[in-house]
Design a protein around this motif. Structure first.
Motif, mmCIF file in Angstrom:
data_model
loop_
_atom_site.group_PDB
_atom_site.id
_atom_site.type_symbol
_atom_site.label_atom_id
_atom_site.label_comp_id
_atom_site.label_asym_id
_atom_site.label_seq_id
_atom_site.Cartn_x
_atom_site.Cartn_y
_atom_site.Cartn_z
ATOM 1 N N LEU A 128 1.788 -1.580 13.455
ATOM 2 C CA LEU A 128 0.442 -1.075 14.101
ATOM 3 C C LEU A 128 -0.183 -2.383 14.144
ATOM 4 N N ARG A 129 -1.118 -2.207 15.098
ATOM 5 C CA ARG A 129 -2.468 -2.939 14.978
ATOM 6 C C ARG A 129 -3.474 -2.212 14.291
ATOM 7 N N ASP A 152 1.236 -5.448 4.759
ATOM 8 C CA ASP A 152 0.375 -6.182 5.495
ATOM 9 C C ASP A 152 1.386 -7.573 6.186
ATOM 10 N N ILE A 153 1.507 -7.680 7.351
ATOM 11 C CA ILE A 153 2.383 -8.562 7.735
ATOM 12 C C ILE A 153 1.403 -9.435 8.995
ATOM 13 N N THR A 154 0.125 -9.726 8.651
ATOM 14 C CA THR A 154 -0.633 -10.246 9.478
ATOM 15 C C THR A 154 -0.059 -11.989 9.410
ATOM 16 N N ASP A 155 -0.032 -12.415 8.455
ATOM 17 C CA ASP A 155 0.467 -13.977 8.315
ATOM 18 C C ASP A 155 1.459 -14.146 8.771
ATOM 19 N N GLN A 156 2.635 -13.228 8.840
ATOM 20 C CA GLN A 156 3.818 -13.217 9.588
ATOM 21 C C GLN A 156 3.795 -13.063 11.160
ATOM 22 N N ASN A 171 0.001 -4.109 10.632
ATOM 23 C CA ASN A 171 0.661 -3.082 9.483
ATOM 24 C C ASN A 171 2.135 -2.757 9.777
ATOM 25 N N ARG A 172 2.767 -3.082 8.982
ATOM 26 C CA ARG A 172 4.318 -2.611 8.977
ATOM 27 C C ARG A 172 4.345 -1.157 8.209
ATOM 28 N N GLY A 226 0.758 -1.176 -0.175
ATOM 29 C CA GLY A 226 0.079 0.024 0.091
ATOM 30 C C GLY A 226 0.701 1.289 0.071
ATOM 31 N N LEU A 227 0.345 2.319 -0.625
ATOM 32 C CA LEU A 227 1.064 3.724 -0.741
ATOM 33 C C LEU A 227 0.159 4.790 -0.527
ATOM 34 N N THR A 228 0.522 5.611 0.111
ATOM 35 C CA THR A 228 -0.235 6.752 0.597
ATOM 36 C C THR A 228 0.731 8.055 0.472
#
Length: 487
Positions: free
Chosen positions: A430-431, A465-469, A442-443, A364-366
């Motif tokens: 972050l959560r 998105d590092i949820t799986d990690q 979210n890293r 993701g980019l913002t």
């Protein structure tokens, strides 16, 4: 082809809605006749489209039906959107804008894509509902000034300014402000010469005159009465006064005692009469500094100050900088930084190519704009929308903290805030929570972007998105703990 949209909504003034269509049509014919088209310049190459939220006819403020050509959703790309004035309600104020949420989101989305967004008179309130006035200098009809400030306190509202363009948000004052907005759009999108030709069709009106001409100025009735009417009338009197005018004169002009004046001003705005008069004069001076190249000494007298020294002291007290510094700051602030996302003439290929590149990224980019209040997101790529579950119109214009939901007690947030405050890069985990409420990890990597002069223009955010990690590491940790317990 330049596309200009007239955005109609129920309750708008039919004269403004139809007048915009007629004036653009007349201007296009006149410009085409005066400026022959060439390969490098076709000033009359613009098309005007009328639209409503659902594509159905709108009912104007007088109860009549006005046909439109299309719906908002059918317009994917445009160069400018103009919101006509609204008919006032029974209390003399602009209508409640909360019912126009879909239109507000649509305006916000097109501004983020590079379109020029214009509001005429009370139509400026819909721009406020869209969040486009936050941190921007803006104006509206002077009798709506206090109401606009109250509804959208983060707007930098200028009393009596005829037209202001602050980073592609155009606001104008008066029932005939649609003429000024129309001419400004033509001048901006089609060039100065096209704007000059179009201007031969119309004249606009400004705020009530000051000095000898003020007796000829029309003063509308303030229907609402009470504190708001008292404050509006007090402001009008101060702005039309000379340097010798003081609290005693103001009380006399309002047919009240100085004691009652002090009490009413404290109730209305929390200021003493002298503070009130000085502030109004400084606000007048701000508008003059933004719109005139005259020396500060001349502007001091025009704003109602007895001499240049007292003007400079008062201006620094209220604005936090010297008048000359404010003039330079206002000029630089009005420059549009987001040219990379512009969809204006001769540059339409740039945003398409750039968007394709950024949407192809696996993360993701913002981009967040530090010059706007609360540093909102002004661009988000497709992957960011996929990760969070939010649509672009739900993302643009909001600070990224909306992903935290109520989970604010995170040490990483403190580090993130500290880095942003110090304009330093940072990486934190972050959560965050998707639109449906699902937790994800979210890293986040934040990098401040500076221009060639060292000015901060954006914060670039990269989301992994590092949820799986995190889940895998948690499972490994749980498994190790169980094995150690067995051993």
């Amino acid at each position: 082809m330049i596309k200009i949209v007239i955005a109609g909504s129920d309750g708008c003034l039919g004269s403004a809605f139809l007048g915009l269509s007629d004036l653009f049509a007349l201007a296009r014919k006149a410009v085409a006749a005066a400026i022959p088209p060439s390969e490098s310049n076709d000033a009359a190459n613009f098309r005007v489209v009328t639209a409503s939220a659902d594509g159905r006819p709108i009912r104007d403020g007088s109860g009549g039906n006005l046909d439109v050509e299309t719906s908002f959703d059918e317009i994917a790309v445009c160069n400018a959107v103009i919101v006509p004035s609204f008919a006032p309600g029974p209390d003399g104020k602009a209508p409640d804008m909360s019912s126009f949420g879909a239109a507000a989101a649509w305006l916000r989305r097109h501004h983020s894509r590079g379109a020029l967004i214009g509001g005429c008179g009370s139509g400026v309130f819909l721009l406020g509902e869209a969040g486009l006035l936050e941190g921007r200098r803006c104006t509206t009809s002077w009798w709506h000034h206090e109401d606009l400030k109250k509804r959208y306190p983060r707007a930098d509202t200028a009393w009596g300014a005829r037209l202001i363009d602050d980073r592609r948000v155009v606001t104008a004052a008066g029932p005939l402000s649609w003429i000024d907005v129309c001419l400004h759009v033509i001048r901006t999108l089609c060039g100065q010469e096209a704007g000059r030709i179009a201007a031969d069709f119309a004249l606009g009106e400004t705020a009530p005159a000051k000095g000898a001409a003020k007796a000829a100025a029309y003063t509308p009735n303030i229907v609402s009465g009470g504190v708001d009417a008292f404050l509006v009338e007090a402001e009008r009197i101060v702005r039309q006064s000379d340097a010798a005018f003081n609290a005693q004169n103001l009380a006399r002009a309002l047919s009240t005692s100085e004691r009652t004046l002090h009490r009413k001003l404290k109730q209305a705005c929390g200021e003493s009469p002298k503070t009130f008069i000085d502030r109004i004069r400084v606000e007048t001076a701000r508008t003059l500094l933004e719109t005139s190249a005259k020396p500060v000494k001349e502007l001091a007298a025009s704003a109602g100050f007895i001499d240049e020294a007292s003007f400079r002291r008062a201006f620094r007290r209220y604005a936090g900088m010297a008048p000359s510094a404010y003039r330079m700051w206002a000029k630089s602030k009005s420059q549009d930084k987001a040219q990379m996302f512009s969809v204006r003439k001769n540059s339409e290929a740039i945003p398409e190519i750039l968007a394709t590149i950024l949407d192809a990224c696996v993360n993701g980019l913002t981009l967040a704009d530090p010059d706007l209040d609360d540093t909102p997101i002004v661009y988000a790529n497709k992957r960011f929308a996929d990760i969070t579950g939010y649509q672009p119109e739900e993302i643009i214009g909001r600070n990224c903290r909306f992903l935290q939901a109520d989970d604010r007690d995170q040490e990483s947030l403190r580090r993130l805030r500290e880095a942003i405050q110090n304009r330093q890069p940072v990486e934190v985990t972050l959560r965050n929570y998707r639109k449906g409420g699902e937790l994800f990890y979210n890293r986040l990597n934040i990098t401040p972007l500076f221009d060639a002069q060292g000015k901060l223009i954006y914060f670039l955010g990269v989301q992994y998105d590092i949820t799986d990690q995190v889940r895998a590491e948690t499972e490994i940790g749980d498994l190790k703990a169980k094995l150690q317990a067995i051993a």
